[in-house]
Scaffold this motif. Sequence first.
Motif, PDB file in Angstrom:
ATOM      1  N   GLU A  12       3.388   4.076  -3.636  1.00  0.00           N
ATOM      2  CA  GLU A  12       2.796   2.817  -4.090  1.00  0.00           C
ATOM      3  C   GLU A  12       3.637   1.625  -3.627  1.00  0.00           C
ATOM      4  O   GLU A  12       3.101   0.585  -3.209  1.00  0.00           O
ATOM      5  CB  GLU A  12       2.652   2.830  -5.607  1.00  0.00           C
ATOM      6  CG  GLU A  12       1.576   3.812  -6.092  1.00  0.00           C
ATOM      7  CD  GLU A  12       1.510   3.895  -7.609  1.00  0.00           C
ATOM      8  OE1 GLU A  12       2.323   3.235  -8.271  1.00  0.00           O
ATOM      9  OE2 GLU A  12       0.647   4.629  -8.112  1.00  0.00           O
ATOM     10  N   ALA A  65      -5.026   4.089  -1.716  1.00  0.00           N
ATOM     11  CA  ALA A  65      -4.854   4.703  -3.029  1.00  0.00           C
ATOM     12  C   ALA A  65      -5.296   6.156  -3.039  1.00  0.00           C
ATOM     13  O   ALA A  65      -4.709   7.000  -3.703  1.00  0.00           O
ATOM     14  CB  ALA A  65      -5.639   3.913  -4.075  1.00  0.00           C
ATOM     15  N   ILE A  68      -2.571   8.252  -1.678  1.00  0.00           N
ATOM     16  CA  ILE A  68      -1.488   8.343  -2.646  1.00  0.00           C
ATOM     17  C   ILE A  68      -1.803   9.405  -3.697  1.00  0.00           C
ATOM     18  O   ILE A  68      -0.951  10.202  -4.069  1.00  0.00           O
ATOM     19  CB  ILE A  68      -1.259   6.972  -3.322  1.00  0.00           C
ATOM     20  CG1 ILE A  68      -0.675   5.984  -2.308  1.00  0.00           C
ATOM     21  CG2 ILE A  68      -0.341   7.101  -4.525  1.00  0.00           C
ATOM     22  CD1 ILE A  68      -0.609   4.565  -2.804  1.00  0.00           C
TER      23      ILE A  68
END
Length: 405
Positions: A12, A65, A68
């Motif tokens: 992140e 995202a 991730i």
Amino acid sequence: MFTEKRRRLILELLYKNESVYVNDLAPLFNVSKETIRNDLNFLTQKGVIKRCHGGAMIENKTLNAEAINKFDATIIDFFKKIKTYKENTPEKKRKKMSGKVCILGSFNVDIIANVGRFPKGGESILSTDSIIGPGGKGANQALAASKSLADVHFVAKVGKDQFSQFAYDHLSSSCIKSMTLYQHEEAKTGSALIYVSQQDGENMIAIYPGANQCITDEEVFAITPELANADIFLTQLENNFSATLNAITIAHKLGVNVILNPAPYSPDALQCLHMVDFITPNETEASLLSGIEVNNLESAKRAAECIKEQGAGCVIITMGSKGALIFDGKKHEYIQAFKAMSVDTTGAGDAFNGAFAAAIAKGESVVQAARFASAFASLAVEKIGASNMPDHDSALSRLSQYNGK
């Protein structure tokens, strides 16, 4: 903070800042620089970041995202990765031992009942005390090696239950220098139910392995940098054997000395004896490995010779109050036991193994290491709790009493 969460937070930060640095991340997450390097190497292997001087940067601008959240779902051809790593890693240079020990093992929550005597079948008895504390052979041995002044990296896996935070708090506040602590979504943190007899300190143990049995090939490969940096790799048989075998294979290929404590006994251990430099069975495990009942020094010698013939390196049979026997393939060496006021023998074997690994990692001879480990273990049985390890100076003081020098 657990390993998976920390790595996700690193991703992140990379997504936001495009680069990160080891010197900044280590204090941010309150872990060692080596742990952060291990995290960055793991993420690099996933192909989503690339290393740069002192840190890492995003491999491509498409990191998002979804990547991730799903980075841990990548499938790795494990043995192909080992081959690639070895080809790209220089041969480990012979150097003075630095005292670095990598330990793959179990973490259990120990639930201990101190009893006047062991109950008979179907019998209920009152305990004099009840204790909930940290345990597991791997964690205990990591503490013992750390108390013996080795630089220890400990690798284990826990669940996502009420005991997982207990595990993290205990390990992170201990003297263990660094760790890789994985979590399993479904399996519970391992636990052990222990009866300790107040008559002689002997114990009876029932173990629920839980997440200890769920370490993946991918998670094993991720600790390759820690193995490559170690002088000694120490492991036992409380994890799933596939993980143990893979870790032994990597360490062996990297030229790292391997210590196997074959406990609890499993015939699977026979598969890896040819890659083991030191094996440390107790009398029961030596009997099962060799097929020779070990009940005295002479039978221990025959068992050690049999285990050696099956491919193991140096054999060290621990015999509790009867001492220990070393067989290197040429001669037997007997290590006498140290006198101790036995209170709880639960962690005696773990104390010996951790201290032995630390001494070997610091360049001690096998005989010197076994003597130190015997002294260390004799102090451990005088303490309540498997994880309650003595300190290095106390072990040296007791070692000075050895009359066989």
